[in-house]
Scaffold this motif. Structure first.
Motif, PDB file in Angstrom:
ATOM      1  N   LEU A 133       8.733  17.235  31.260  1.00 29.14           N
ATOM      2  CA  LEU A 133       8.320  16.477  30.086  1.00 29.14           C
ATOM      3  C   LEU A 133       7.433  15.282  30.439  1.00 29.14           C
ATOM      4  O   LEU A 133       6.681  14.795  29.592  1.00 29.14           O
ATOM      5  CB  LEU A 133       9.550  15.975  29.321  1.00 29.14           C
ATOM      6  N   LEU A 134       7.494  14.818  31.679  1.00 32.61           N
ATOM      7  CA  LEU A 134       6.710  13.650  32.096  1.00 32.61           C
ATOM      8  C   LEU A 134       5.654  13.997  33.144  1.00 32.61           C
ATOM      9  O   LEU A 134       5.009  13.093  33.693  1.00 32.61           O
ATOM     10  CB  LEU A 134       7.635  12.557  32.644  1.00 32.61           C
ATOM     11  N   LEU A 135       5.469  15.276  33.404  1.00 32.62           N
ATOM     12  CA  LEU A 135       4.523  15.693  34.446  1.00 32.62           C
ATOM     13  C   LEU A 135       3.089  15.375  34.015  1.00 32.62           C
ATOM     14  O   LEU A 135       2.666  15.743  32.910  1.00 32.62           O
ATOM     15  CB  LEU A 135       4.690  17.191  34.719  1.00 32.62           C
ATOM     16  N   LEU A 192       8.772  17.106  42.710  1.00 35.58           N
ATOM     17  CA  LEU A 192       7.696  16.950  41.725  1.00 35.58           C
ATOM     18  C   LEU A 192       8.206  16.195  40.494  1.00 35.58           C
ATOM     19  O   LEU A 192       7.547  15.279  39.973  1.00 35.58           O
ATOM     20  CB  LEU A 192       7.170  18.327  41.325  1.00 35.58           C
ATOM     21  N   ILE A 193       9.399  16.558  40.045  1.00 30.49           N
ATOM     22  CA  ILE A 193       9.989  15.939  38.849  1.00 30.49           C
ATOM     23  C   ILE A 193      10.404  14.495  39.133  1.00 30.49           C
ATOM     24  O   ILE A 193      10.177  13.595  38.307  1.00 30.49           O
ATOM     25  CB  ILE A 193      11.190  16.773  38.374  1.00 30.49           C
ATOM     26  N   ALA A 194      10.990  14.250  40.306  1.00 25.34           N
ATOM     27  CA  ALA A 194      11.438  12.896  40.652  1.00 25.34           C
ATOM     28  C   ALA A 194      10.285  11.900  40.630  1.00 25.34           C
ATOM     29  O   ALA A 194      10.477  10.728  40.281  1.00 25.34           O
ATOM     30  CB  ALA A 194      12.112  12.901  42.014  1.00 25.34           C
ATOM     31  N   ALA A 195       9.107  12.374  40.968  1.00 29.60           N
ATOM     32  CA  ALA A 195       7.938  11.491  40.987  1.00 29.60           C
ATOM     33  C   ALA A 195       7.533  11.042  39.587  1.00 29.60           C
ATOM     34  O   ALA A 195       6.751  10.104  39.441  1.00 29.60           O
ATOM     35  CB  ALA A 195       6.763  12.193  41.667  1.00 29.60           C
ATOM     36  N   THR A 196       8.075  11.684  38.548  1.00 31.76           N
ATOM     37  CA  THR A 196       7.736  11.322  37.166  1.00 31.76           C
ATOM     38  C   THR A 196       8.719  10.322  36.567  1.00 31.76           C
ATOM     39  O   THR A 196       8.501   9.843  35.448  1.00 31.76           O
ATOM     40  CB  THR A 196       7.689  12.564  36.258  1.00 31.76           C
ATOM     41  N   ALA A 197       9.787   9.995  37.264  1.00 31.94           N
ATOM     42  CA  ALA A 197      10.861   9.173  36.685  1.00 31.94           C
ATOM     43  C   ALA A 197      10.370   7.809  36.216  1.00 31.94           C
ATOM     44  O   ALA A 197      10.876   7.263  35.230  1.00 31.94           O
ATOM     45  CB  ALA A 197      11.999   9.008  37.689  1.00 31.94           C
ATOM     46  N   SER A 198       9.390   7.255  36.908  1.00 27.29           N
ATOM     47  CA  SER A 198       8.916   5.913  36.550  1.00 27.29           C
ATOM     48  C   SER A 198       8.252   5.875  35.178  1.00 27.29           C
ATOM     49  O   SER A 198       8.100   4.792  34.592  1.00 27.29           O
ATOM     50  CB  SER A 198       7.935   5.404  37.609  1.00 27.29           C
ATOM     51  N   ALA A 199       7.865   7.032  34.652  1.00 27.24           N
ATOM     52  CA  ALA A 199       7.225   7.089  33.334  1.00 27.24           C
ATOM     53  C   ALA A 199       8.248   7.187  32.200  1.00 27.24           C
ATOM     54  O   ALA A 199       7.866   7.151  31.030  1.00 27.24           O
ATOM     55  CB  ALA A 199       6.267   8.279  33.259  1.00 27.24           C
ATOM     56  N   ALA A 200       9.531   7.304  32.538  1.00 29.26           N
ATOM     57  CA  ALA A 200      10.573   7.430  31.514  1.00 29.26           C
ATOM     58  C   ALA A 200      10.839   6.097  30.831  1.00 29.26           C
ATOM     59  O   ALA A 200      10.635   5.022  31.418  1.00 29.26           O
ATOM     60  CB  ALA A 200      11.862   7.960  32.138  1.00 29.26           C
ATOM     61  N   ASP A 201      11.328   6.146  29.599  1.00 32.66           N
ATOM     62  CA  ASP A 201      11.712   4.936  28.869  1.00 32.66           C
ATOM     63  C   ASP A 201      13.047   4.401  29.351  1.00 32.66           C
ATOM     64  O   ASP A 201      13.334   3.208  29.177  1.00 32.66           O
ATOM     65  CB  ASP A 201      11.796   5.237  27.362  1.00 32.66           C
TER      66      ASP A 201
END
Length: 208
Positions: A133-135, A192-201
């Protein structure tokens, strides 16, 4: 964000007066499906009009994966109909007065079943959960603009790995195959997914 604060935020979304979409993301076996199901059930029990639409319904068919030589990397971003998922989210956001039907992934047959999840016009909050969802690559990069909030579910890696191996064994893989899949293609996806965590609310740690 703890569970109580997360629930309060979900209620606020559900009562804004216009349909909202809340994304729940995280690595494989982080518990995002379970968390989303529990959140949806609690919101529904408390009288809110909620629908849960997992991204997994957009898995490419197993027969397609086998034909294309992708079966061994099932779960990677290119093994989903990402554009179809984006189109569904856009429709859910822009056409709230329609009765909309979404596909559901059935793990017992390792395939999706079309038009299995109904989203009625009165639904004010749609929960969607999935890996990407944040990729920040097409078509997934469009997803974030269609979500009102997106939360990242996080658990200790040893727990996540144990769950993942157990899941693979439960669906017929040998212990060796389960281990290889967990630390092979699944682990590449997890990074790959862990790298997107910073974009989460928000970061959610279920149980806290």
């Amino acid at each position: 964000m703890d569970s109580a604060a997360a629930y309060d935020r979900a209620v606020e979304l559900a009562t804004r007066g216009r349909r909202q979409i809340l994304g729940i993301t995280g690595a494989p076996a982080a518990g995002k499906s379970t968390y989303a199901e529990q959140l949806a059930a609690k919101l529904t029990a408390d009288g809110h009009k909620v629908a849960l639409v997992p991204m997994d319904g957009y898995h490419l068919a197993q027969s397609v994966l086998e034909t294309e030589g992708l079966a061994d990397v099932k779960g990677a971003p290119h093994t989903f109909d990402g554009y179809g998922f984006v189109a569904l989210l856009r429709r859910l956001k822009e056409s709230p007065d329609e009765q909309i039907w979404a596909p559901r992934f059935d793990r017992s047959i390792e395939d999706s079943i079309a038009a299995s999840i109904g989203i009625a016009p009165e639904v004010t909050l749609v929960l969607t959960e999935g890996n990407y969802l944040l990729l920040d690559e097409a078509p997934w990069s469009t997803v974030r603009s269609l979500l009102d909030q997106c939360w990242y579910v996080e658990v200790p890696e040893e727990l996540r790995h144990a769950r993942l191996e157990a899941r693979h064994r439960a669906f017929g893989r040998s212990p060796e195959e389960a281990h290889e899949r967990t630390y092979g293609s699944d682990e590449r996806n997890a990074h790959l997914i862990a790298a997107t965590a910073s974009a989460a609310d928000a970061i959610i740690q279920p149980g806290r």
